[in-house]
Scaffold this motif. Structure first.
Motif, mmCIF file in Angstrom:
data_model
loop_
_atom_site.group_PDB
_atom_site.id
_atom_site.type_symbol
_atom_site.label_atom_id
_atom_site.label_comp_id
_atom_site.label_asym_id
_atom_site.label_seq_id
_atom_site.Cartn_x
_atom_site.Cartn_y
_atom_site.Cartn_z
ATOM 1 N N ILE D 36 132.783 -8.140 65.901
ATOM 2 C CA ILE D 36 131.592 -8.804 65.377
ATOM 3 C C ILE D 36 132.090 -10.036 64.623
ATOM 4 C CG2 ILE D 36 129.644 -8.594 63.799
ATOM 5 C CD1 ILE D 36 129.593 -5.580 64.474
ATOM 6 N N GLU D 37 131.650 -11.209 65.084
ATOM 7 C CA GLU D 37 132.225 -12.445 64.552
ATOM 8 C C GLU D 37 131.257 -13.210 63.647
ATOM 9 O OE1 GLU D 37 133.343 -14.515 68.111
ATOM 10 O OE2 GLU D 37 134.814 -13.000 68.703
ATOM 11 N N SER D 38 129.965 -13.075 63.923
ATOM 12 C CA SER D 38 128.959 -13.795 63.126
ATOM 13 C C SER D 38 127.591 -13.229 63.487
ATOM 14 C CB SER D 38 128.974 -15.291 63.464
ATOM 15 O OG SER D 38 128.482 -15.481 64.792
ATOM 16 N N ARG D 39 126.597 -13.503 62.646
ATOM 17 C CA ARG D 39 125.239 -13.039 62.935
ATOM 18 C C ARG D 39 124.784 -13.565 64.299
ATOM 19 N NH1 ARG D 39 120.625 -11.445 59.888
ATOM 20 N NH2 ARG D 39 121.873 -11.695 57.988
ATOM 21 N N GLU D 40 125.042 -14.835 64.554
ATOM 22 C CA GLU D 40 124.554 -15.453 65.783
ATOM 23 C C GLU D 40 125.181 -14.758 67.009
ATOM 24 O OE1 GLU D 40 125.660 -16.993 63.026
ATOM 25 O OE2 GLU D 40 123.577 -17.419 62.453
ATOM 26 N N GLN D 41 126.500 -14.631 66.950
ATOM 27 C CA GLN D 41 127.207 -14.020 68.082
ATOM 28 C C GLN D 41 126.752 -12.583 68.304
ATOM 29 O OE1 GLN D 41 129.808 -11.568 67.177
ATOM 30 N NE2 GLN D 41 131.267 -11.625 68.886
ATOM 31 N N PHE D 42 126.595 -11.835 67.220
ATOM 32 C CA PHE D 42 126.283 -10.416 67.363
ATOM 33 C C PHE D 42 124.839 -10.229 67.828
ATOM 34 C CE2 PHE D 42 125.702 -6.065 65.269
ATOM 35 C CZ PHE D 42 126.296 -5.399 66.330
ATOM 36 N N LEU D 43 123.933 -11.018 67.257
ATOM 37 C CA LEU D 43 122.523 -10.888 67.627
ATOM 38 C C LEU D 43 122.304 -11.309 69.084
ATOM 39 C CD1 LEU D 43 119.598 -10.248 66.841
ATOM 40 C CD2 LEU D 43 119.376 -12.611 66.024
ATOM 41 N N GLU D 44 122.911 -12.417 69.462
ATOM 42 C CA GLU D 44 122.745 -12.894 70.842
ATOM 43 C C GLU D 44 123.284 -11.858 71.832
ATOM 44 O OE1 GLU D 44 124.502 -16.716 71.580
ATOM 45 O OE2 GLU D 44 123.892 -16.729 73.697
ATOM 46 N N THR D 45 124.422 -11.277 71.504
ATOM 47 C CA THR D 45 125.001 -10.262 72.388
ATOM 48 C C THR D 45 124.104 -9.026 72.440
ATOM 49 O OG1 THR D 45 127.180 -11.028 71.701
ATOM 50 C CG2 THR D 45 127.106 -8.963 72.915
ATOM 51 N N ALA D 46 123.656 -8.598 71.277
ATOM 52 C CA ALA D 46 122.842 -7.387 71.203
ATOM 53 C C ALA D 46 121.552 -7.557 72.005
ATOM 54 C CB ALA D 46 122.532 -7.054 69.744
ATOM 55 N N MET D 47 120.898 -8.685 71.826
ATOM 56 C CA MET D 47 119.649 -8.912 72.563
ATOM 57 C C MET D 47 119.930 -8.996 74.055
ATOM 58 S SD MET D 47 117.227 -11.234 70.116
ATOM 59 C CE MET D 47 117.927 -12.744 70.727
ATOM 60 N N GLY D 48 121.008 -9.640 74.401
ATOM 61 C CA GLY D 48 121.342 -9.797 75.812
ATOM 62 C C GLY D 48 121.643 -8.475 76.501
ATOM 63 N N VAL D 49 122.424 -7.653 75.873
ATOM 64 C CA VAL D 49 122.785 -6.397 76.535
ATOM 65 C C VAL D 49 121.581 -5.444 76.555
ATOM 66 C CG1 VAL D 49 125.258 -6.621 76.048
ATOM 67 C CG2 VAL D 49 123.812 -5.279 74.473
ATOM 68 N N LYS D 50 120.750 -5.538 75.512
ATOM 69 C CA LYS D 50 119.555 -4.690 75.524
ATOM 70 C C LYS D 50 118.642 -5.085 76.690
ATOM 71 C CE LYS D 50 115.910 -2.551 72.959
ATOM 72 N NZ LYS D 50 115.170 -2.382 71.701
ATOM 73 N N ALA D 51 118.507 -6.375 76.888
ATOM 74 C CA ALA D 51 117.636 -6.865 77.960
ATOM 75 C C ALA D 51 118.093 -6.375 79.331
ATOM 76 C CB ALA D 51 117.602 -8.394 77.934
ATOM 77 N N SER D 52 119.380 -6.126 79.459
ATOM 78 C CA SER D 52 119.897 -5.648 80.747
ATOM 79 C C SER D 52 120.015 -4.139 80.824
ATOM 80 C CB SER D 52 121.267 -6.288 81.023
ATOM 81 O OG SER D 52 121.147 -7.687 81.140
ATOM 82 N N GLY D 53 119.596 -3.445 79.761
ATOM 83 C CA GLY D 53 119.543 -1.995 79.870
ATOM 84 C C GLY D 53 120.538 -1.204 79.038
ATOM 85 N N ALA D 54 121.329 -1.857 78.183
ATOM 86 C CA ALA D 54 122.289 -1.107 77.354
ATOM 87 C C ALA D 54 121.547 -0.223 76.359
ATOM 88 C CB ALA D 54 123.211 -2.068 76.604
ATOM 89 N N HIS D 55 122.198 0.864 75.966
ATOM 90 C CA HIS D 55 121.558 1.827 75.060
ATOM 91 C C HIS D 55 122.052 1.724 73.634
ATOM 92 C CE1 HIS D 55 121.678 3.546 79.191
ATOM 93 N NE2 HIS D 55 120.386 3.549 78.953
ATOM 94 N N LEU D 56 123.323 1.444 73.481
ATOM 95 C CA LEU D 56 123.923 1.418 72.149
ATOM 96 C C LEU D 56 124.809 0.183 72.040
ATOM 97 C CD1 LEU D 56 124.931 5.187 72.133
ATOM 98 C CD2 LEU D 56 123.212 4.172 70.600
ATOM 99 N N LEU D 57 125.037 -0.236 70.805
ATOM 100 C CA LEU D 57 125.890 -1.396 70.561
ATOM 101 C C LEU D 57 127.300 -0.975 70.187
ATOM 102 C CD1 LEU D 57 123.589 -3.699 68.406
ATOM 103 C CD2 LEU D 57 124.379 -4.105 70.750
ATOM 104 N N ARG D 58 128.273 -1.759 70.615
ATOM 105 C CA ARG D 58 129.627 -1.626 70.093
ATOM 106 C C ARG D 58 129.952 -2.926 69.363
ATOM 107 N NH1 ARG D 58 134.917 -1.746 72.361
ATOM 108 N NH2 ARG D 58 135.085 -3.095 70.553
ATOM 109 N N GLY D 59 131.009 -2.930 68.563
ATOM 110 C CA GLY D 59 131.408 -4.134 67.849
ATOM 111 C C GLY D 59 132.356 -3.767 66.726
ATOM 112 N N GLY D 60 133.501 -4.442 66.681
ATOM 113 C CA GLY D 60 134.535 -4.096 65.706
ATOM 114 C C GLY D 60 134.308 -4.785 64.373
ATOM 115 N N ILE D 61 134.514 -4.048 63.298
ATOM 116 C CA ILE D 61 134.361 -4.556 61.930
ATOM 117 C C ILE D 61 135.730 -4.695 61.275
ATOM 118 C CG2 ILE D 61 133.410 -4.006 59.655
ATOM 119 C CD1 ILE D 61 131.109 -2.562 61.183
ATOM 120 N N TRP D 62 136.582 -3.689 61.503
ATOM 121 C CA TRP D 62 137.988 -3.785 61.102
ATOM 122 C C TRP D 62 138.787 -3.678 62.388
ATOM 123 C CZ3 TRP D 62 135.034 0.009 58.270
ATOM 124 C CH2 TRP D 62 134.710 -0.373 56.948
#
Lengths: 283, 283, 283, 283
Positions: D36-62
């Motif tokens: 997870i690099e920034s709000r913009e990057q994470f939100l855009e990715t999350a919305m995009g993968v949801k639109a294509s059918g993803a169920h859960l989000l992944r993303g590294g914090i540490w």
């Protein structure tokens, strides 16, 4: 093609553990049980390995076990006993920390923190160790590239603790007749290409008692700065890794031959320190 | 738990190659170029390694190359020249056969047939070699289990040829900083558990000139019966494997240190044979 | 960073074996016993796999066995019988040659020469196959890099025989719960980066009957051009590799599910050829 | 010989993550950026993968990085932003903890704790996770035997937390053309021999964007219960692992083909949950 020189680069980082400089001209032997199991077992082992010329003690307090059902080590309850044994024998302990929260607890019990193979990539732990004053013996991950091992060491050194000793302990390969595959290429490579001392753990590397001494000799000949070896007074009764533990007599025989090989390459064993208060016994 | 003894089992099968017994108390050194490239290169190498104490020559005639576009060896056209060089230096040749049909062709050129790592599983070739009178140096497949290596040797011995020398030459692992991973565990294991002599090829095992001598010392210390090592008068000009070839001077330096280590373990280098007709030169 | 496209590159080299084009839009299934053991066993297997939709037969005539004491195959004495079975079922045989001298002997028995995993580096054999008119199924060496596998194929193609089919059959890793580790990364990689058809051998790759179908489905999904699978009417009686052989019923069940997956990815099974003289039977 | 059945054993332990049951008849897709690099990057990715059918989000914090000099993740400062993005998209997060001390900090940010490959042997961490109420996604150590992976899961389950999902993410082998070697044998084996759900991470397993979808299809076909895949709106700008990240369009194309394969094996994608408060957008 490349022009390589035949010159060896000695370690420029000499690490002092319990009065012994590791990485200099002398060779260091760390010996003791896989796990510290009781006062009797630890003291008998410590006295026995000292009598044969060992410089430092090893011994696990918290064990990393594949199964949660296996013996997990004596833990904090053994600290006073361990300090007694170290005092009685005049030897210092190298022992593994498996969690950053253990560092403070164990600080005055050990002279050198060991990071086990399975924790080489535990960067949270390495960062904490980078803030300590005591040296770190960093075992190579059993599937770590040499470059990853060196970068793991940097997690400690960039934190401010330059006293890292690299330890090759065997890698995981397709071969199953031996426990792991001792990678002496990596020892030769790390000696030539890093500034850190490099030692070898032949016990975990091969996992078969009868072969441990031969690999210790090879480690000395390839240019390692020392070895760390498992010894148990009665291996058949060991709570962990009995298959690979030398008996006290095996260890004595090994030290004699090791001494001759080291002489031949002008790499003498350290002279044992005369510690006040240490028990004196005949060899 | 098991009761292992610390006794080493000497090879019960002693293999004679060109007048040198391999597997007995003396240590054997086989040296020469990766590929035989020309009379000048081969003679210069042969004379150089003999002057430093080598016992037997190595040198490829047919090469196993990953790419069909790489140098494939001089082949049959070099036979007369090779016999001349052997005669002139009084040394015998160990060389690889890569196809059963080559055995008859090369029979009077070599004193020992080498089976390369990529042919360890070539059972058609092994069966043919089992019917020959000359010894076989069997390299371990770079991904062969020790048990498979020993069973490959049986393809030769059950055919009627008991004269097999095992050769560890590095195995393929995840590590990429070195060419292969030298498996000295396997040498110690094979010495304890088979009746055959075991030698080591440190050149292919590590693939980096500057590290070859260190691994040769380790091979001697671990209990190998000899080494086979690549030497080239001008490695930068080598048609194959120049990165790992020792210069003649590197080889001389290595032999001096090797000699001291072998003395320390009561495992002397063979005395060189005085061959009639061999060129004599000062060391 | 790189700009990779998502486009798949279809094989530009389509290889025809026994009337089936491998590498084109259709998926090919090669099935049969590990070893051809008898007329009864081979015929029963051939009829059974044909009834469930297989296209080509597999079956070993000369076996590469780790131990010289294991069953080595029926050899030349079985040729007439094999030709009979092929004629009777209207199917062509893919079978392994383990020595260049076998090529001429077996030429009119097989429609495709198989090179086994242990012979991928047998360049003498590959060069001979480069001079033949019939196609070559080249198994990946169990410790061969993808790049070495592709270069081994070039030993055949530069000799003038462009008809090479790559076959991934599992690589040797540290994992021991399964026989080998099926490397479908390599299949995806080879499909994208070479012009050759790529098939998968799930039987040797996993070595456990119950898991073979799952890996066959994965092979189809990843984009392989076909599979080669071991089937035996009574696996418990097999002279080699019985653990991994599907029964005829297992094979039938697998083919049904495979068919559905292939439909989903627009990659239909080849239609079976109607061969004159072939036995007709109900499924 | 053994009598294996062809029956598959469905997971008897169904693990619920954010409303989706993993290990049951439906297939689960977890997608998002490596870090997870920034709000913009994470939100855009999350919305995009949801639109294509993803169920859960992944993303590294540490992040666990080989070098201490590489980007180590946003850490605790990103927590509020992450919770916002999850709320806005109605999706739950699966994210890695690299130290036992992080569990409490991150508890209300994630719905599932991920244990990375390098921490599979971090038993101190596993023991702590055994005392939590939230599920654990346990990646296989890149050099861990299947048996060690299962025993690592027991460190969590014996502590009282039965909700463990196994995740195969590629093992380290000699092959270097791909980042790791995806071991689908292990997936088939674990499905047959354990009661836990098993998912696959094709991104780390192959490390090459263009090959990720093919391996995702293979994972579905072999019988995995889901996939976890890396997606980035602009992979070339990613702070970590950009080489293997799918673009949003790649992901969409992959989901369409995956859907068809899953249909063919009667293993449908989960229907996406309708979350109150989640943003609605056109695909």
């Amino acid at each position: 093609m490349e022009t390589q020189t035949m010159q060896t680069t000695p370690s420029t980082q000499i690490v002092n553990v319990g009065g012994y400089s590791i990485g200099g001209p002398e060779f260091t032997v760390i010996a003791g049980p896989c796990s510290i199991e009781s006062r009797e077992q630890f003291l008998e082992t410590a006295m026995g390995v000292k009598a044969s010329g060992a410089h430092l003690l090893r011994g696990g307090i918290w064990k990393m076990r594949t199964s949660s059902k296996d013996f997990q080590g004596l833990g904090t309850s053994s600290f006073d006993m361990i300090k007694d044994v170290c005092k009685q024998t005049g030897m210092s302990l190298v022992s593994e920390v498996t969690d950053a929260r253990q560092i403070e607890q164990i600080y005055d019990v050990v002279e050198c923190f060991q990071v086990g193979s399975r924790n080489m990539h535990n960067y949270a732990l390495l960062k904490e160790l980078g803030m300590q004053k005591k040296p770190v013996l960093l075992k190579r991950g059993f599937a770590a590239l040499i470059t990853e091992w060196v970068k793991a060491a940097e997690y400690v050194t960039v934190g401010g603790n330059p006293n890292v000793i690299l330890c090759e302990r065997g890698i995981r390969t397709f071969e199953t007749s031996t426990r792991n595959t001792l990678d002496l290429n990596a020892v030769a490579f790390a000696k030539k290409n890093t500034s850190l001392p490099v030692i070898v753990d032949p016990s975990h590397a091969v996992g078969i008692r009868a072969l441990v001494p031969d690999l210790a000799y090879a480690a000395a000949a390839v240019g390692a700065d020392g070895i760390i070896v498992e010894v148990h007074p009665r291996p058949a009764e060991a709570l962990s890794d009995g298959m690979q533990a030398l008996t006290l007599n095996d260890f004595k025989v090994m030290m004699n031959k090791l001494d001759r090989i080291l002489d031949a390459i002008d790499r003498p064993l350290h002279t044992q320190l005369q510690s006040e208060g240490a028990v004196v016994y005949a060899n």
